[in-house]
Design a protein around this motif. Structure first.
Motif, PDB file in Angstrom:
ATOM      1  N   ASP A 313       0.823  -1.214   0.000  1.00 28.40           N
ATOM      2  CA  ASP A 313       0.000   0.000   0.000  1.00 28.40           C
ATOM      3  C   ASP A 313       0.859   1.267   0.000  1.00 28.40           C
ATOM      4  O   ASP A 313       0.510   2.270  -0.610  1.00 28.40           O
ATOM      5  N   ARG A 314       1.997   1.172   0.681  1.00 32.10           N
ATOM      6  CA  ARG A 314       2.897   2.338   0.701  1.00 32.10           C
ATOM      7  C   ARG A 314       3.433   2.618  -0.704  1.00 32.10           C
ATOM      8  O   ARG A 314       3.468   3.764  -1.153  1.00 32.10           O
ATOM      9  N   LEU A 315       3.815   1.550  -1.393  1.00 36.10           N
ATOM     10  CA  LEU A 315       4.320   1.723  -2.765  1.00 36.10           C
ATOM     11  C   LEU A 315       3.235   2.306  -3.661  1.00 36.10           C
ATOM     12  O   LEU A 315       3.479   3.246  -4.435  1.00 36.10           O
ATOM     13  N   ALA A 316       2.042   1.751  -3.566  1.00 33.70           N
ATOM     14  CA  ALA A 316       0.944   2.217  -4.433  1.00 33.70           C
ATOM     15  C   ALA A 316       0.669   3.697  -4.171  1.00 33.70           C
ATOM     16  O   ALA A 316       0.418   4.464  -5.101  1.00 33.70           O
ATOM     17  N   LYS A 317       0.752   4.097  -2.903  1.00 35.66           N
ATOM     18  CA  LYS A 317       0.468   5.488  -2.547  1.00 35.66           C
ATOM     19  C   LYS A 317       1.575   6.414  -3.071  1.00 35.66           C
ATOM     20  O   LYS A 317       1.304   7.443  -3.682  1.00 35.66           O
ATOM     21  N   VAL A 318       2.841   5.997  -2.842  1.00 36.35           N
ATOM     22  CA  VAL A 318       3.970   6.809  -3.330  1.00 36.35           C
ATOM     23  C   VAL A 318       3.873   6.983  -4.843  1.00 36.35           C
ATOM     24  O   VAL A 318       4.288   8.006  -5.391  1.00 36.35           O
ATOM     25  N   LEU A 319       3.324   5.979  -5.512  1.00 30.12           N
ATOM     26  CA  LEU A 319       3.226   6.030  -6.971  1.00 30.12           C
ATOM     27  C   LEU A 319       1.847   6.511  -7.422  1.00 30.12           C
ATOM     28  O   LEU A 319       1.322   6.046  -8.442  1.00 30.12           O
ATOM     29  N   ASP A 320       1.270   7.415  -6.661  1.00 30.60           N
ATOM     30  CA  ASP A 320       0.003   8.058  -7.042  1.00 30.60           C
ATOM     31  C   ASP A 320      -1.102   7.045  -7.324  1.00 30.60           C
ATOM     32  O   ASP A 320      -1.713   7.067  -8.392  1.00 30.60           O
ATOM     33  N   ASP A 321      -1.318   6.153  -6.362  1.00 31.20           N
ATOM     34  CA  ASP A 321      -2.382   5.144  -6.491  1.00 31.20           C
ATOM     35  C   ASP A 321      -2.193   4.236  -7.700  1.00 31.20           C
ATOM     36  O   ASP A 321      -3.125   4.013  -8.480  1.00 31.20           O
ATOM     37  N   ALA A 322      -0.990   3.719  -7.829  1.00 37.38           N
ATOM     38  CA  ALA A 322      -0.714   2.751  -8.904  1.00 37.38           C
ATOM     39  C   ALA A 322      -1.615   1.526  -8.716  1.00 37.38           C
ATOM     40  O   ALA A 322      -1.949   1.169  -7.588  1.00 37.38           O
ATOM     41  N   PRO A 323      -2.004   0.875  -9.821  1.00 38.45           N
ATOM     42  CA  PRO A 323      -2.861  -0.305  -9.698  1.00 38.45           C
ATOM     43  C   PRO A 323      -2.148  -1.469  -8.987  1.00 38.45           C
ATOM     44  O   PRO A 323      -0.921  -1.597  -9.072  1.00 38.45           O
ATOM     45  N   ILE A 324      -2.957  -2.275  -8.290  1.00 29.88           N
ATOM     46  CA  ILE A 324      -2.423  -3.420  -7.535  1.00 29.88           C
ATOM     47  C   ILE A 324      -2.982  -4.676  -8.178  1.00 29.88           C
ATOM     48  O   ILE A 324      -4.187  -4.777  -8.405  1.00 29.88           O
TER      49      ILE A 324
END
Ligand code: GLV
Ligand code: MN
Ligand code: MN
Ligand code: MN
Length: 382
Positions: A313-324
């Motif tokens: 979730d931290r990565l996705a957030k840092v990357l402007d809500d990147a898809p998971i």
């Protein structure tokens, strides 16, 4: 792209453009030497773990953020599966340095050995040895009968190196068509495994043996290939028989033995288990009719990997809500995740083709991958 270009010729089949980069062969050794030189140029401390894995450290402390992937390929593999994660790691370090970042945590770049298992048959061999998931005395041989221990003397579990790794993040090309933006974050790896089916019959003359008199293991094998496909489709699972060996392999002779490797994967472990049992049952039923016999051997199984949710979730957030998204492909990150918080970044694959010479990612998506990895490393270390 220049760095990928520098290694593009290594281990490439001039006829197909596909890669034949098997662990500890000259192509693989050349790639490792190239990596060591790149790391040394950047003033990183290079450490080999005695299991074929290489680490390049920026900083000497523990709790390091480690990133990297593998150089080895499947037979006729693509240019990105593996090397993209290593090249991107080198470039992300360059990016942090160009921003004059002084990381508070060490950063490590990892090159894992024999991720594909193309030489010794066991995927993620390097990371499994490092983490103690396999015994260094494990009995593995390549297709020429060369034993693993003739090639390296595996050091086995390295607690000192594991203790330095605070978390692991692998960047990798996505291997299907699920990612429609340049960069995504992985949620899970499907449970998967490799099984060998050995079909035995009676070798005999192709011209004189009546069709009714034959005990032909090739027939049982052929039926089993179709059964595997049908059983997988019925379950929303994936089954592949992509490797086969026939004895004695004569045009004018009925085979004595056919060995076929079954790769089975699904979203749930139960589904994989039921799929493999169903395929084996169908093979056994058919072998009775053909007068042949069939044996099933489990070569390796990997349970489901659920990546660390906090890190994901931290990565996705840092990357402007990147898809998971989850994946059906195996990775060293799956092995590492049993020991340290682990995550993965995926770079879009426009065609979804992988394990093929035509595997491709666009230059701009690869650049987006490097930028994403640099942002993630900065977020975690600065
Ligand atoms: C490795 O790429 C695998 O998933 O087989
Ligand atoms: Mn692969
Ligand atoms: Mn890979
Ligand atoms: Mn893989």
């Amino acid at each position: 792209m220049r760095l990928l270009e520098e290694i593009a010729h290594i281990g490439r089949d001039p006829h197909t453009g596909g890669y034949l980069r098997y662990a500890w062969t000259p192509a693989d050794l050349e790639l490792r030497a190239w990596f060591r030189a790149q790391a040394e140029q950047r003033g990183l401390d290079v450490e080999e773990d005695g299991n074929g894995n290489i680490f390049a450290w920026w900083g000497s402390g523990g709790d390091a953020v480690v990133t990297g992937s593998h150089f080895d390929s499947v037979p006729q593999g693509g240019a990105y599966d593996g090397p993209l994660g290593i090249v991107s790691a080198l470039l992300a370090v360059d990016e942090l340095r160009s921003q004059n970042m002084k990381p508070k945590r060490s950063i490590g770049i990892a090159v894992f050995a024999e991720e594909e298992g193309s030489r010794f048959g066991l995927a993620c061999l390097g990371s499994r040895l490092l983490t103690g998931a396999v015994d260094p005395a494990i009995d593995l041989s390549d297709r020429d009968g060369v034993r693993l221990q003739e090639v390296i003397t595996p050091a086995g579990r390295r607690d000192d190196i594991l203790a330095r790794i605070g978390c692991f993040i692998e960047l990798h090309i996505e291997q299907g068509r699920a990612l429609t933006q340049p960069v995504g974050v992985a949620s899970a790896i499907w449970p998967h495994g490799r099984w060998r089916l050995d079909f035995t019959g009676e070798p005999n003359h192709a011209g004189t043996t009546l069709m009714a008199d034959r005990r032909d293991p090739m027939i049982t094998f052929a039926f089993t290939v179709l059964a595997a496909n049908k059983e997988a489709r019925q379950r929303g699972a994936h089954a592949t028989i992509g490797r086969v060996s026939v004895q004695p392999n004569a045009t004018n002779g009925i085979a004595s033995r056919v060995s076929a490797w079954l790769d089975a994967r699904a979203a749930a472990t139960d589904t994989v288990d039921h799929l493999v049992s169903a395929v084996f049952e169908k093979a056994q039923e058919r072998s009775k009719r053909d007068g042949t016999s069939v044996e099933l051997t489990t070569e390796s199984v990997s349970g489901e990997t659920l990546f660390d949710t906090e890190l994901r979730d931290r990565l996705a957030k840092v990357l402007d809500d990147a898809p998971i998204l989850p994946t059906g492909a195996g990775h060293d990150a799956g092995v590492l995740s049993a020991h340290v918080p682990t995550a993965m970044l995926f770079v879009r694959n426009p065609t979804g083709v992988s394990h093929s010479p035509t595997e491709h990612a666009t230059d701009s998506d690869c650049e987006a991958g490097v930028a994403a990895l640099a942002r993630v490393l900065r977020d975690l270390t600065c």
